[in-house]
Design an enzyme around this catalytic site. Structure first.
Site, short mmCIF file in Angstrom:
data_model
loop_
_atom_site.label_atom_id
_atom_site.label_comp_id
_atom_site.label_asym_id
_atom_site.label_seq_id
_atom_site.Cartn_x
_atom_site.Cartn_y
_atom_site.Cartn_z
N ASP A 44 -28.28 -5.99 -29.59
CA ASP A 44 -27.45 -5.62 -28.45
C ASP A 44 -28.31 -5.82 -27.20
O ASP A 44 -29.26 -5.06 -26.97
CB ASP A 44 -26.97 -4.17 -28.57
CG ASP A 44 -26.04 -3.80 -27.42
OD1 ASP A 44 -26.11 -4.46 -26.34
OD2 ASP A 44 -25.25 -2.86 -27.57
N SER A 96 -19.64 -16.59 -30.65
CA SER A 96 -18.25 -16.79 -30.23
C SER A 96 -18.19 -17.78 -29.07
O SER A 96 -19.22 -18.06 -28.43
CB SER A 96 -17.70 -15.41 -29.79
OG SER A 96 -16.56 -15.53 -29.00
N TYR A 129 -18.36 -7.90 -12.45
CA TYR A 129 -18.51 -9.27 -12.99
C TYR A 129 -19.00 -10.25 -11.93
O TYR A 129 -20.03 -10.90 -12.11
CB TYR A 129 -17.18 -9.75 -13.60
CG TYR A 129 -17.33 -11.06 -14.38
CD1 TYR A 129 -18.00 -11.08 -15.59
CD2 TYR A 129 -16.81 -12.26 -13.89
CE1 TYR A 129 -18.16 -12.27 -16.30
CE2 TYR A 129 -16.96 -13.44 -14.59
CZ TYR A 129 -17.63 -13.44 -15.81
OH TYR A 129 -17.79 -14.62 -16.50
N LYS A 185 -22.80 -12.05 -11.66
CA LYS A 185 -23.01 -13.50 -11.78
C LYS A 185 -23.65 -14.08 -10.51
O LYS A 185 -24.46 -14.99 -10.58
CB LYS A 185 -21.69 -14.20 -12.10
CG LYS A 185 -21.11 -13.83 -13.48
CD LYS A 185 -22.02 -14.24 -14.62
CE LYS A 185 -21.35 -14.09 -15.99
NZ LYS A 185 -22.21 -14.49 -17.11
N ASP A 209 -26.93 -12.44 -31.25
CA ASP A 209 -25.64 -11.84 -30.87
C ASP A 209 -25.64 -10.42 -31.39
O ASP A 209 -26.39 -10.07 -32.30
CB ASP A 209 -24.47 -12.64 -31.46
CG ASP A 209 -23.19 -12.49 -30.66
OD1 ASP A 209 -22.81 -13.45 -29.95
OD2 ASP A 209 -22.57 -11.40 -30.74
N ASN A 223 -26.65 -17.01 -22.61
CA ASN A 223 -25.20 -17.23 -22.53
C ASN A 223 -24.40 -15.93 -22.70
O ASN A 223 -23.29 -15.83 -22.18
CB ASN A 223 -24.81 -18.24 -23.62
CG ASN A 223 -23.32 -18.25 -23.89
OD1 ASN A 223 -22.53 -18.72 -23.06
ND2 ASN A 223 -22.91 -17.69 -25.03
P1 NAI Z 1 -17.05 -14.67 -25.53
O1 NAI Z 1 -16.57 -13.27 -25.28
O2 NAI Z 1 -16.16 -15.60 -26.29
O3 NAI Z 1 -18.47 -14.62 -26.26
C1 NAI Z 1 -19.50 -13.79 -25.80
C2 NAI Z 1 -20.49 -13.56 -26.93
O4 NAI Z 1 -21.49 -12.67 -26.45
C3 NAI Z 1 -19.85 -12.90 -28.16
O5 NAI Z 1 -20.30 -13.53 -29.35
C4 NAI Z 1 -20.32 -11.47 -28.07
O6 NAI Z 1 -20.45 -10.83 -29.35
C5 NAI Z 1 -21.67 -11.65 -27.41
N1 NAI Z 1 -22.08 -10.41 -26.76
C6 NAI Z 1 -21.30 -9.62 -25.97
N2 NAI Z 1 -21.99 -8.53 -25.59
C7 NAI Z 1 -23.22 -8.63 -26.17
C8 NAI Z 1 -24.37 -7.81 -26.17
N3 NAI Z 1 -24.38 -6.62 -25.53
N4 NAI Z 1 -25.46 -8.21 -26.85
C9 NAI Z 1 -25.46 -9.38 -27.52
N5 NAI Z 1 -24.38 -10.20 -27.58
C10 NAI Z 1 -23.28 -9.82 -26.90
O7 NAI Z 1 -17.44 -15.25 -24.10
P2 NAI Z 1 -17.46 -16.75 -23.57
O8 NAI Z 1 -16.20 -17.02 -22.89
O9 NAI Z 1 -17.95 -17.67 -24.61
O10 NAI Z 1 -18.56 -16.58 -22.41
C11 NAI Z 1 -19.93 -16.93 -22.59
C12 NAI Z 1 -20.60 -16.85 -21.23
O11 NAI Z 1 -19.93 -17.73 -20.33
C13 NAI Z 1 -20.54 -15.47 -20.59
O12 NAI Z 1 -21.77 -15.23 -19.92
C14 NAI Z 1 -19.41 -15.59 -19.59
O13 NAI Z 1 -19.53 -14.69 -18.51
C15 NAI Z 1 -19.58 -17.03 -19.15
N6 NAI Z 1 -18.38 -17.62 -18.58
C16 NAI Z 1 -17.24 -17.74 -19.32
C17 NAI Z 1 -16.12 -18.30 -18.75
C18 NAI Z 1 -14.82 -18.45 -19.49
O14 NAI Z 1 -13.83 -18.87 -18.87
N7 NAI Z 1 -14.76 -18.20 -20.78
C19 NAI Z 1 -16.13 -18.81 -17.37
C20 NAI Z 1 -17.39 -18.67 -16.70
C21 NAI Z 1 -18.46 -18.10 -17.30
#
Ligand code: NAI
Length: 412
Positions: free
Chosen positions: A64, A11, A152, A156, A32, A87
């Protein structure tokens, strides 16, 4: 073939990064916990890229990452890895104060955001190739506290510190940490939908006046996970539209300027003595040297200026202002990248002037952001032009870094 293990691939930022890595011809090991979305991505990558023959052996592993046993099991049957991008991450959705958090929520978030990258490295250490790259995705929230998001921000901040400690402890690895600002992904859409993030108020604090597209963060991750980033190993990169350097009280309006596609070629001008980047040299009338190469007309407008690097100690603030006056009035979206001497090499009497020059870079980023004009600085170890810096300078100056502004990057 470069093989990159990418977590949270199904995602948002992860999915965009998987596409970018695959298009660059790198083999992905996609991890994932969301099996359905992960396999849909794998199928889409294989189908879309099959004609180029580049995607046939991508791998997908469902795990997970809050579960140490599942992390441990990931090592089985993996090919040698040239890079790991940690990520996967989550935010807290409970909207409770930190002290009222349920213990299991608190722990789960820390397990994923902070502990999983270290556990994964331990589990996969034996699979890493020499000088493998480790890239951790932290957040601007690790630099400034965001209330009512549970663990959170602490998670980080911990990941940023852990990355820097890892770089010290394992100099044989190439380690870096990315701090994105707000990115338009499911995570952020969820916060907006639940009323916990007001997009207009979020944009008001971002000099570039917009959230990042996932592909812009993917570009930064693909760069950091490559050999091209060797000189920024051990460092932190904030790709946040300038929000981390903005301390003013005015509100930025949403930008009406759409970013150029990340793969837009550079229209590059180099000012000052830095021949490693180009082949054409033009001398102007007096003793200043202006080296100019326009590689592509109508590409992404980028200027790299080396004049501050060659200015004397105590003269760097003035040289930065002069460079800004030379290049800052351009109207088209684009970038100015300044080369600076390393702060650590400056004696105490001139340290103030050096710091003032860096803060001027940040100040200009805040002033120019609404025009989609970016400014960054790269600290370099020597005034002798170093060809190894070219990939870094091209990345910072180019369309792939369109959400990067106001930063001073340290290169080794
Ligand atoms: P998202 O929620 O769109 O995607 C996260 C992905 O991680 C998903 O595919 C989910 O299934 C997977 N995931 C969640 N828990 C899991 C687990 N226990 N085991 C394996 N996979 C797992 O998040 P997004 O926005 O793409 O964020 C990605 C990274 O970027 C994260 O670390 C987030 O903290 C960081 N981030 C995001 C920001 C934003 O504005 N979207 C800003 C700053 C950092």
């Amino acid at each position: 073939m470069d093989t990159v293990l990418l977590t949270g691939a199904a995602s948002g930022i992860g999915r965009a990064t998987a596409w970018r890595l695959a298009r660059e011809g790198r083999r992905c090991v996609l991890v994932d916990r969301n099996a359905e979305a992960l396999h849909a991505l794998l199928t889409a990558l294989r189908t879309a890229l099959r004609p180029e023959g580049a995607a046939l052996d991508h791998l997908a592993r469902v795990a997970d990452l809050t579960d140490p046993d599942q992390i441990h099991a990931l090592a089985d049957g993996l090919p040698p890895l040239d890079a790991i991008i940690n990520n996967a991450g989550m935010t807290d959705a409970s909207n409770l104060p930190a002290v009222d958090q349920a213990d299991d929520n608190w722990q789960r978030l820390l397990d994923l955001n902070l502990h999983a990258p270290a556990r994964l490295l331990r589990a996969l250490h034996g699979r890493l190739t020499r000088h493998a790259r480790i890239v951790n995705v932290a957040s601007g929230a690790g630099l400034r506290a965001i209330p009512m998001r549970g663990a959170y921000s602490p998670s980080k901040a911990g990941l940023i510190a852990q990355t820097q400690a890892l770089a010290q402890a394992h100099p044989e690895l190439r380690v870096s940490v990315l701090c994105p600002g707000f990115v338009q992904t499911d995570l952020v859409d969820g916060l907006i939908a639940s009323g916990r993030l007001d997009p207009v108020r979020a944009v008001a604090k971002i000099p570039l006046g917009r959230l990042a597209a996932p592909d812009e963060i993917a570009c930064a991750l693909a760069f950091l996970a490559s050999d091209d980033a060797v000189l920024v190993s051990g460092g932190r990169l904030s790709v946040d539209g300038g929000s981390s350097v903005f301390g003013g009280s005015q509100a930025y309006a949403p930008s009406a300027i759409a970013p150029a596609p990340c793969d837009t070629p550079l229209s590059l001008t180099v000012h000052g003595h830095w021949p490693a980047l180009h082949s054409t040299e033009v001398r102007d009338g007096d003793d200043a040297v202006i080296d100019a190469t326009v590689e592509v007309r109508d590409g992404y407008d980028a200027v790299i200026d080396a004049t501050v690097l060659n200015s004397p100690p105590g003269g760097r603030l003035a040289a930065t202002l002069a460079a800004a006056r030379r290049h800052g009035s351009r109207d088209a979206p684009g970038s100015l990248t300044l080369l600076l001497p390393r702060a650590a090499d400056t004696d105490w009497e001139h340290a103030g002037d050096d710091a003032a020059a860096r803060m001027l870079v940040a100040t200009l980023a805040c002033e120019w952001g609404p025009r989609a004009r970016r400014i960054n600085a790269v600290e370099v170890a020597s005034a002798e032009p170093n060809p190894a810096l070219s990939p870094l300078l091209r990345f910072v100056a180019g369309a792939q870094a369109q959400y990067l502004t106001g930063q001073t990057l340290c290169s080794r």
